[in-house]
Design an enzyme around this catalytic site. Structure first.
Site, mmCIF file in Angstrom:
data_model
loop_
_atom_site.group_PDB
_atom_site.id
_atom_site.type_symbol
_atom_site.label_atom_id
_atom_site.label_comp_id
_atom_site.label_asym_id
_atom_site.label_seq_id
_atom_site.Cartn_x
_atom_site.Cartn_y
_atom_site.Cartn_z
ATOM 1 C CB CYS A 115 -0.943 0.003 1.199
ATOM 2 S SG CYS A 115 -2.027 -1.415 1.212
ATOM 3 C CG HIS A 258 -3.484 3.306 2.301
ATOM 4 N ND1 HIS A 258 -3.952 2.986 1.046
ATOM 5 C CD2 HIS A 258 -3.541 2.155 3.018
ATOM 6 C CE1 HIS A 258 -4.272 1.705 1.010
ATOM 7 N NE2 HIS A 258 -4.038 1.178 2.198
ATOM 8 C CG ASN A 288 -6.810 -1.154 1.201
ATOM 9 O OD1 ASN A 288 -6.083 -0.665 0.346
ATOM 10 N ND2 ASN A 288 -6.334 -1.687 2.316
HETATM 11 O O1 UT7 Z 1 -3.977 -1.453 3.505
HETATM 12 C C1 UT7 Z 1 -3.109 -2.129 4.333
HETATM 13 C C2 UT7 Z 1 -3.416 -1.925 5.714
HETATM 14 N N1 UT7 Z 1 -4.637 -2.572 6.097
HETATM 15 C C3 UT7 Z 1 -5.334 -2.033 7.045
HETATM 16 O O2 UT7 Z 1 -5.008 -0.968 7.473
HETATM 17 C C4 UT7 Z 1 -6.495 -2.793 7.629
HETATM 18 C C5 UT7 Z 1 -6.425 -2.727 9.128
HETATM 19 N N2 UT7 Z 1 -7.469 -3.389 9.823
HETATM 20 C C6 UT7 Z 1 -8.767 -2.995 9.792
HETATM 21 O O3 UT7 Z 1 -9.123 -2.103 9.049
HETATM 22 C C7 UT7 Z 1 -9.739 -3.659 10.722
HETATM 23 O O4 UT7 Z 1 -9.032 -4.468 11.621
HETATM 24 C C8 UT7 Z 1 -10.813 -4.514 10.006
HETATM 25 C C9 UT7 Z 1 -11.793 -3.596 9.275
HETATM 26 C C10 UT7 Z 1 -10.161 -5.458 9.048
HETATM 27 C C11 UT7 Z 1 -11.620 -5.320 11.029
HETATM 28 O O5 UT7 Z 1 -12.162 -4.490 12.030
HETATM 29 P P1 UT7 Z 1 -11.983 -4.878 13.563
HETATM 30 O O6 UT7 Z 1 -12.742 -3.881 14.324
HETATM 31 O O7 UT7 Z 1 -10.506 -4.960 13.839
HETATM 32 O O8 UT7 Z 1 -12.692 -6.277 13.662
HETATM 33 P P2 UT7 Z 1 -12.073 -7.693 14.046
HETATM 34 O O9 UT7 Z 1 -11.187 -8.219 12.964
HETATM 35 O O10 UT7 Z 1 -11.484 -7.593 15.396
HETATM 36 O O11 UT7 Z 1 -13.380 -8.580 14.075
HETATM 37 C C12 UT7 Z 1 -14.441 -8.318 14.982
HETATM 38 C C13 UT7 Z 1 -15.519 -9.354 14.790
HETATM 39 C C14 UT7 Z 1 -15.008 -10.788 14.825
HETATM 40 O O12 UT7 Z 1 -15.959 -11.542 15.538
HETATM 41 P P3 UT7 Z 1 -15.655 -11.958 17.078
HETATM 42 O O13 UT7 Z 1 -14.392 -12.754 17.022
HETATM 43 O O14 UT7 Z 1 -15.493 -10.644 17.806
HETATM 44 O O15 UT7 Z 1 -16.880 -12.709 17.441
HETATM 45 C C15 UT7 Z 1 -15.034 -11.216 13.380
HETATM 46 O O16 UT7 Z 1 -15.274 -12.601 13.206
HETATM 47 O O17 UT7 Z 1 -16.160 -9.196 13.517
HETATM 48 C C16 UT7 Z 1 -16.202 -10.439 12.824
HETATM 49 N N3 UT7 Z 1 -16.083 -10.167 11.392
HETATM 50 C C17 UT7 Z 1 -17.130 -9.862 10.612
HETATM 51 N N4 UT7 Z 1 -18.438 -9.740 10.873
HETATM 52 C C18 UT7 Z 1 -19.238 -9.375 9.855
HETATM 53 C C19 UT7 Z 1 -14.952 -10.148 10.647
HETATM 54 N N5 UT7 Z 1 -15.256 -9.826 9.375
HETATM 55 C C20 UT7 Z 1 -16.594 -9.645 9.342
HETATM 56 C C21 UT7 Z 1 -17.486 -9.277 8.313
HETATM 57 N N6 UT7 Z 1 -18.786 -9.151 8.618
HETATM 58 N N7 UT7 Z 1 -17.066 -9.025 7.051
#
Ligand code: UT7
Length: 331
Positions: A115, A258, A288
């Site tokens: 990225c 970004h 993204n």
């Molecule tokens: O470009 C390169 C750099 N990349 C980034 O900067 C991305 C960085 N990360 C992020 O943007 C965020 O971490 C995400 C948007 C990917 C995820 O958000 P989060 O608040 O960190 O959520 P999480 O991964 O901690 O997941 C929370 C919950 C999980 O359930 P439990 O374990 O809490 O029960 C996941 O299973 O959300 C669940 N989950 C979803 N639910 C509905 C994960 N993906 C989904 C989904 N829809 N698509």
């Protein structure tokens, strides 16, 4: 090196026609919701390449940038392409674009810094210009993230989109002497590579029936960990680029971060003391697009008249590697 050396003479973007909204995931069996995606990432929709390729998108962006800069393909000395999704593993996508444009006297190569790649590419191009390699550069980011996305993994497939952006870089001289790159900063930390990577399909473990079956050639991301590092590193990168340009957030007309996640964008802006009305956000429309996100955004803000000659822009990125980078540019 006495700056500015290189200035942005024209911008362009190449965007796939097909739009996929958050509601379209139900049709491919992904258990998610528009509300979850918007709340966690800020994304509403993304463009997905169907017939388009990194080369076709990058070439479209390059043609627009050349037209706005008033240069033709024969005048291009060097084409630098940032991509994490080259059309083929060999040769570089840059040479496909060189051929497509008919840039007959251009050197062409790819840069792989995920990225952050387009800011890396601009910095490399600026250095090459300073050392006398050429006068007119195309610096392109072209990404087809949909090709390396696991469309069965809801934690990643809702995040990415496809697209390309490009600039023509020319020497800062004559009436453009004060315009261009005022500061640039790049860093990496490969000890954290496994937090965002494609485990297999490279030369160590080439494609095989096993790799395809366990889907280990697709992007894997530890989202929460990446999020934390992104917030920290982008904040640091803003400080470094501002210091390098002898500026503070108050001197910046527009921050173009970004576009990975609205929450990361807001945290970055807050750290740099830049109010959100001076921050460009289009993650809602594109998701993204990896290294293409900043040049796509730059083209949009120039086209819309939101910035103009003399505007001071801070750009900052973070991605797989990890890599991170930042830059202050005077348009
Ligand atoms: O470009 C390169 C750099 N990349 C980034 O900067 C991305 C960085 N990360 C992020 O943007 C965020 O971490 C995400 C948007 C990917 C995820 O958000 P989060 O608040 O960190 O959520 P999480 O991964 O901690 O997941 C929370 C919950 C999980 O359930 P439990 O374990 O809490 O029960 C996941 O299973 O959300 C669940 N989950 C979803 N639910 C509905 C994960 N993906 C989904 C989904 N829809 N698509």
């Amino acid at each position: 090196m006495k700056r500015p050396v290189a200035c942005i003479a024209g911008t362009g973007r190449g965007i796939p026609a097909h739009v996929m909204t958050n509601y379209d995931f139900a049709a491919i069996g992904i258990e998610t919701s528009h509300e979850w995606i918007v709340e966690r990432s800020g994304i509403h929709e993304r463009h997905i390449a169907k017939s388009e390729t990194a080369c076709s998108l990058g070439s479209e962006a390059a043609r627009q940038a050349m037209q706005r800069a008033g240069v033709d393909a024969g005048q291009i000395d060097v084409i630098v392409v940032s991509t994490a999704t080259p059309d083929r593993l060999l040769p570089a996508t840059a040479v496909d674009i060189q051929a497509e444009l008919g840039a007959s006297r251009a050197a062409a190569f790819d840069i792989s810094a995920a990225c952050s790649g387009w800011l890396y590419a601009l910095t490399v191009a600026e250095g090459m210009m300073a050392s006398g390699v050429g006068e007119t550069f195309l610096v392109i980011a072209a990404e087809k993230m949909s090709a390396i996305t696991d469309w069965t993994d809801r934690s990643t497939c809702v995040l990415f989109g496809d697209g390309a952006g490009a600039v023509v870089l020319k020497r800062s001289q004559g009436k453009h002497a004060s315009q261009g790159i005022l500061s640039a900063y790049m860093r990496s930390d490969g000890t954290l590579a496994d937090l965002l990577y494609r485990p297999n399909g490279g030369a160590t473990t080439p494609f095989s029936a096993e790799v395809l079956a366990d889907r280990s050639h697709y992007v894997k991301m530890s989202g929460r960990e990446v999020f934390k590092h992104a917030v920290r590193s982008m904040a640091d990168a803003c400080d470094r680029a501002l210091d390098g340009a002898k500026m503070t957030g108050a001197d910046i007309d527009l921050l173009i971060p970004h576009q990975a996640n609205i929450r990361i964008i807001e945290a970055t802006a807050k750290h740099a003391s830049i109010p959100m009305d001076k921050v460009y956000v289009n993650v809602d429309r594109y998701g993204n697009t990896s290294s293409a996100s900043i040049p796509i955004a730059l083209d949009e803000v120039i086209e819309s008249g939101r910035v103009h000659e003399g505007s001071r822009i801070l750009m900052v990125a973070f991605g797989a590697g990890f890599t991170w980078a930042s830059m202050v540019v005077r348009l």
